[in-house]
Motif scaffolding. Structure first.
Motif, PDB file in Angstrom:
ATOM      1  N   TRP A  75       0.820  -1.258  -0.108  1.00  0.00           N
ATOM      2  CA  TRP A  75      -0.089   0.099   0.133  1.00  0.00           C
ATOM      3  C   TRP A  75       0.849   1.230  -0.040  1.00  0.00           C
ATOM      4  N   CYS A  76       0.347   2.123  -0.672  1.00  0.00           N
ATOM      5  CA  CYS A  76       1.087   3.814  -0.349  1.00  0.00           C
ATOM      6  C   CYS A  76       1.052   4.111   1.171  1.00  0.00           C
ATOM      7  N   GLY A  77       2.094   4.696   1.638  1.00  0.00           N
ATOM      8  CA  GLY A  77       2.312   4.880   2.557  1.00  0.00           C
ATOM      9  C   GLY A  77       2.102   6.597   3.046  1.00  0.00           C
ATOM     10  N   PHE A  78       1.640   6.995   1.960  1.00  0.00           N
ATOM     11  CA  PHE A  78       1.261   8.499   2.218  1.00  0.00           C
ATOM     12  C   PHE A  78      -0.105   8.914   2.617  1.00  0.00           C
ATOM     13  N   PRO A  79      -0.656  10.121   2.996  1.00  0.00           N
ATOM     14  CA  PRO A  79      -1.743  10.400   3.129  1.00  0.00           C
ATOM     15  C   PRO A  79      -2.566  10.586   1.974  1.00  0.00           C
ATOM     16  N   ASP A  80      -3.757  10.562   2.148  1.00  0.00           N
ATOM     17  CA  ASP A  80      -4.765  10.625   0.760  1.00  0.00           C
ATOM     18  C   ASP A  80      -4.545  11.961   0.264  1.00  0.00           C
ATOM     19  N   GLU A  81      -4.683  12.242  -1.225  1.00  0.00           N
ATOM     20  CA  GLU A  81      -4.572  13.072  -2.087  1.00  0.00           C
ATOM     21  C   GLU A  81      -3.032  13.748  -1.681  1.00  0.00           C
ATOM     22  N   HIS A  82      -2.173  12.934  -1.736  1.00  0.00           N
ATOM     23  CA  HIS A  82      -0.852  13.441  -1.659  1.00  0.00           C
ATOM     24  C   HIS A  82      -0.309  13.953  -2.979  1.00  0.00           C
ATOM     25  N   PRO A  83       0.723  14.955  -2.886  1.00  0.00           N
ATOM     26  CA  PRO A  83       1.465  15.425  -4.214  1.00  0.00           C
ATOM     27  C   PRO A  83       2.348  14.158  -4.687  1.00  0.00           C
ATOM     28  N   GLY A  84       2.656  14.434  -6.108  1.00  0.00           N
ATOM     29  CA  GLY A  84       3.713  13.593  -6.441  1.00  0.00           C
ATOM     30  C   GLY A  84       3.514  12.132  -6.463  1.00  0.00           C
ATOM     31  N   GLU A  85       4.544  11.188  -6.448  1.00  0.00           N
ATOM     32  CA  GLU A  85       4.296   9.815  -6.721  1.00  0.00           C
ATOM     33  C   GLU A  85       3.997   9.209  -5.411  1.00  0.00           C
ATOM     34  N   HIS A  86       3.695   7.927  -5.442  1.00  0.00           N
ATOM     35  CA  HIS A  86       3.271   7.188  -4.439  1.00  0.00           C
ATOM     36  C   HIS A  86       4.352   6.546  -3.742  1.00  0.00           C
ATOM     37  N   SER A  87       4.356   6.197  -2.163  1.00  0.00           N
ATOM     38  CA  SER A  87       5.372   6.015  -1.440  1.00  0.00           C
ATOM     39  C   SER A  87       6.330   4.842  -2.213  1.00  0.00           C
ATOM     40  N   PHE A  88       5.621   3.744  -2.801  1.00  0.00           N
ATOM     41  CA  PHE A  88       6.394   2.812  -3.285  1.00  0.00           C
ATOM     42  C   PHE A  88       7.215   3.098  -4.543  1.00  0.00           C
ATOM     43  N   ARG A  89       7.024   4.365  -4.997  1.00  0.00           N
ATOM     44  CA  ARG A  89       7.927   4.565  -6.283  1.00  0.00           C
ATOM     45  C   ARG A  89       9.023   6.033  -5.850  1.00  0.00           C
ATOM     46  N   VAL A  90       8.819   6.211  -4.339  1.00  0.00           N
ATOM     47  CA  VAL A  90       9.921   7.317  -4.187  1.00  0.00           C
ATOM     48  C   VAL A  90      11.208   6.747  -3.391  1.00  0.00           C
ATOM     49  N   THR A  91      12.404   6.879  -3.795  1.00  0.00           N
ATOM     50  CA  THR A  91      13.594   6.548  -3.355  1.00  0.00           C
ATOM     51  C   THR A  91      14.131   7.791  -2.640  1.00  0.00           C
TER      52      THR A  91
END
Length: 130
Positions: free
Chosen positions: A83-99
């Motif tokens: 699952w994406c670890g960011f809050p709903d409606e976050h900007p940018g990429e989902h957490s699983f795409r962020v390095t």
């Protein structure tokens, strides 16, 4: 926060600093660091949000509870989902795409320190053969 830690001071004591988890984003976007996921249904997350001024001398911050992002990454070959670890409606990429090289370096340092402490404990448990 309903479903939060019994003693927030104890929980936050091991977080002497926070890092923005959102990856690259514009200066207009608040930075965000995840602090806690409440044991509620649906789960709610406690976030520390902050912005800085252009001079760097003033920081505006707040605590906010937000639902999580519903996006998920499914790896059929490996048989897992994340699952994406960011809050709903976050900007940018989902957490699983962020390095984040700094986060990765800190995690590696923590892993090595834990390994060192375990090795010391194992050495203490070894009986002397003298």
């Amino acid at each position: 926060m309903r479903g939060g830690p019994d003693d927030p001071d104890d929980h936050l004591a091991d977080k002497p600093y926070v890092l923005c988890e959102l990856g690259e984003h514009s200066e207009d976007t608040e930075h965000a660091a995840h602090l806690w996921t409440a044991e509620t249904e649906p789960p709610r997350n406690l976030w520390f949000r902050w912005t800085g001024s252009s001079s760097g001398l003033r920081v505006h911050h707040r605590f906010v509870t937000l639902p999580g992002c519903l996006a998920r990454f499914i790896n059929i070959d490996e048989g897992y989902r994340q699952w994406c670890g960011f809050p709903d409606e976050h900007p940018g990429e989902h957490s699983f795409r962020v390095t984040d090289p700094l986060r990765d370096a800190l995690a590696e340092r923590a892993r090595l320190e834990a390994q060192r402490l375990i090795s010391e404990d194992d050495a203490d448990d070894t009986p002397d053969e003298s």
